[in-house]
Design an enzyme around this catalytic site. Structure first.
Site, PDB file in Angstrom:
ATOM      1  N   LYS A  25      87.515  97.503 -11.955  1.00 22.76           N
ATOM      2  CA  LYS A  25      86.797  97.995 -11.736  1.00 22.76           C
ATOM      3  C   LYS A  25      86.299  96.696 -10.093  1.00 22.76           C
ATOM      4  CE  LYS A  25      84.678  94.586 -15.112  1.00 22.76           C
ATOM      5  NZ  LYS A  25      83.682  94.335 -16.168  1.00 22.76           N
ATOM      6  N   TYR A 244      75.815  73.006  10.995  1.00 31.73           N
ATOM      7  CA  TYR A 244      74.643  72.834  10.315  1.00 31.73           C
ATOM      8  C   TYR A 244      73.823  72.435   9.505  1.00 31.73           C
ATOM      9  CZ  TYR A 244      74.554  77.621  12.346  1.00 31.73           C
ATOM     10  OH  TYR A 244      74.816  79.286  13.356  1.00 31.73           O
TER      11      TYR A 244
END
Ligand SMILES: *Cc1c(COP(=O)(O)O)cnc(C)c1O
Length: 350
Positions: A25, A244
């Site tokens: 899956k 950042y």
């Protein structure tokens, strides 16, 4: 591809008396569902979540039995399930009614899901005999098999797994049908859970189902290696900050490499400072925040590295579990999360 085949063999070795439904899956846990299915053609069956995934497999020529773990035997799915020979999970009375009230081109094999403690999908153990009787009586059903899912198989110390196995046994006692309990954790950790069918997922991809051990330590070979390269190397002075938020400040003058990978590729933004990255085969620590397209690493242990040098983010040489731990997640999420803009190169060895 060879690692996938190897890991499937490891499952066979651990579960010699069981059939294997390879769980592919979520695009084969991020590796590409069709390529994984082709490498694992020796599996006895495939398990996916939805009928959409199953149809993709059928369209590519896969003739194995396909079990649907998520899409149950609902009204809207049943005709395609019957037509494509899929085996749905039955986990609600809506599914029973849908099976009783539709007219299907051919009867289907179903998996009756029992909730033994996960408390997500499945019938209460006390409902099983009624549900089983209705399914056996139903013309649209050819065989009824039984499945449950374990909530704590990734924790070898947890007593709940034995309780779930016992409750499953009591619930199915006296009924005919194939039985399936074990995911990867139970395949490795609970031999008494193996039964007719095992359902390995993460271990096929070479990662560990257990929090404290890597796939390699469990005798598996890692399948995905996520690589990139250095874009730039700079000398940063003492007291200057990188990235950042200016969260990381250099304690001395040092070389810092900028690497072309970021959360836009599926590298986890929450990876903490110190998360290992392999530059030219040497482990160096992540510094500063992960950006969308870049990360930065402290190059003091690998000062000669230059732009273009190869980088491994996880895989061979750097267990994905280690990176997952530093990002407060699990290997499953990292493997499934590699994004579309990353190019996949399929590698095989004879
Ligand atoms: C995903 C899934 C598995 C595979 O679990 P792993 O921990 O990856 O081995 C097995 N059974 C069910 C019902 C699942 O949803």
């Amino acid at each position: 591809m060879a690692a996938l085949r190897y890991n499937l063999q490891q499952v066979s070795r651990l579960t010699p008396a069981s059939h294997i439904m390879a769980v592919i899956k979520s695009d084969g846990y991020g590796h590409g569902m069709l390529r994984v299915a082709s490498a694992l053609s020796k599996a006895d069956a495939f398990a996916v979540t939805s009928s959409d995934e199953a149809i993709k497999l059928r369209k590519s020529g896969i003739i194995h039995p396909i079990i649907l773990l998520g899409d149950g035997a609902g009204k809207s799915e049943l005709s395609i399930i019957s037509k494509e020979l899929l085996q749905p999970t039955v986990f609600s009375f809506e599914h029973i009614r849908a099976l009783e009230q539709t007219c299907l081109p051919r009867p289907v094999d179903v998996w009756l899901k029992i909730d033994t403690g996960m408390h997500r999908l499945g019938f209460h153990p006390q409902e099983v005999s009624e549900v089983y009787a209705r399914l056996v009586r139903c013309d649209n059903v050819s065989t009824v098999n039984f499945m449950t899912h374990l909530a704590n198989a990734d924790d070898r110390e947890n007593p709940m797994t034995d309780l779930q196995i016992d409750l499953f046994d009591t619930s199915v006692a006296g009924f005919a049908g194939q039985l399936s309990i074990a995911n990867s954790g139970a395949i490795i950790g609970w031999p008494r859970s193996h039964r007719n069918w095992v359902r390995p997922g993460i271990m096929l991809y070479g990662a560990s189902p257990f929090l404290e051990k890597t796939g390699e330590e469990n005798g598996l070979r890692s399948v995905m290696t996520l690589t990139s390269e250095i874009m730039a190397v700079k000398m940063i002075r003492k007291g200057e900050a990188v990235g950042y938020g200016s969260t990381w400040v250099c304690s001395e003058e040092m070389p810092v490499a900028v690497i072309a990978i970021g959360y836009g590729d599926g590298y986890p933004r929450h990876a903490q400072m110190g998360t290992p990255v392999l530059v030219n085969g040497v482990r160096v620590p992540l510094v500063g925040r992960v950006s969308m397209d870049m990360i930065t690493v402290d190059l003091r242990k690998c000062p000669r590295a230059v732009p273009g040098d190869p980088v491994v983010l996880w895989g061979t040489g750097l267990p994905v579990e280690e990176v997952a731990r530093k990002a407060e997640t699990i290997s499953y999420e990292l493997l499934c999360g590699v994004t579309q803009r990353v190019s996949f190169e399929e590698v095989d060895e004879k």
